[in-house]
Scaffold this active site. Sequence first.
Site, short mmCIF file in Angstrom:
data_model
loop_
_atom_site.label_atom_id
_atom_site.label_comp_id
_atom_site.label_asym_id
_atom_site.label_seq_id
_atom_site.Cartn_x
_atom_site.Cartn_y
_atom_site.Cartn_z
N GLU A 172 0.82 -1.20 0.00
CA GLU A 172 0.00 0.00 0.00
C GLU A 172 0.86 1.26 0.00
O GLU A 172 1.87 1.34 0.69
CB GLU A 172 -0.92 0.02 1.24
N CYS A 192 -7.27 -2.74 8.16
CA CYS A 192 -5.93 -2.69 7.60
C CYS A 192 -5.45 -1.25 7.49
O CYS A 192 -4.32 -0.92 7.90
CB CYS A 192 -5.89 -3.38 6.24
N HIS A 194 -1.17 -5.92 1.35
CA HIS A 194 -2.37 -6.75 1.24
C HIS A 194 -2.08 -8.00 0.41
O HIS A 194 -1.33 -7.95 -0.57
CB HIS A 194 -3.51 -5.97 0.57
#
Length: 209
Positions: A80, A146, A170
């Site tokens: 991310e 998350c 992820h």
Amino acid sequence: MLKILISGFEPFGGDAVNPTSELMEALTQEKVEGAELKTVLLPVHFDECADLLIAEMQAYKPDVVIACGLAKGRTAITPERIAVNVKDIPPSSYADNQGQRPVDEPIREGSPDGLISTLPIRSMVNDLTAAGIPAAVSNTAGTYICNNTMYRVLDWIRMEELPIRAGFVHFPASTEMAVLQPAVPSLPIGMMLEGVRVMIRTVVHTAKG
């Protein structure tokens, strides 16, 4: 020796397994040159998950934190880029494992709207794809647990002015999950574990550089 703290999550959303939980168990047996690894399994509870991870950071004093989570529906391993200062669960989605369903709530009042990963995400993706593992940089960690965890960790590092590199990755559903949900994209857990090894080596290599 680079001290790397890696976290995963328990199952949630009605699934019996979470591949990041399996990865944490497998990593207890892993040795990566140049790295000392420690893992922690987090609950899918808003705020408590980040509280526990930050407590582990305070105790272990890592150089790097790689938080991992499940993004069912994605087709690749996705580091991310950014976490946003909001927790929000739409009515069509599931609550956390304590039944909490926040809507449009800031994660921390007065903190920045967004915080950028300090992991070498582009190098991680390049090394993953070179190893034959599907990977891409993601520009949204969502607004669920998350994102909450990634944001809290980066915000704590910012406030404490610590030289810790941190971010979130992820993972897709595992093949085991796809047996019961065949329409869901998946990767074998062995490939995901190799992906973690690749990313750890990338982190070690970029630290030396």
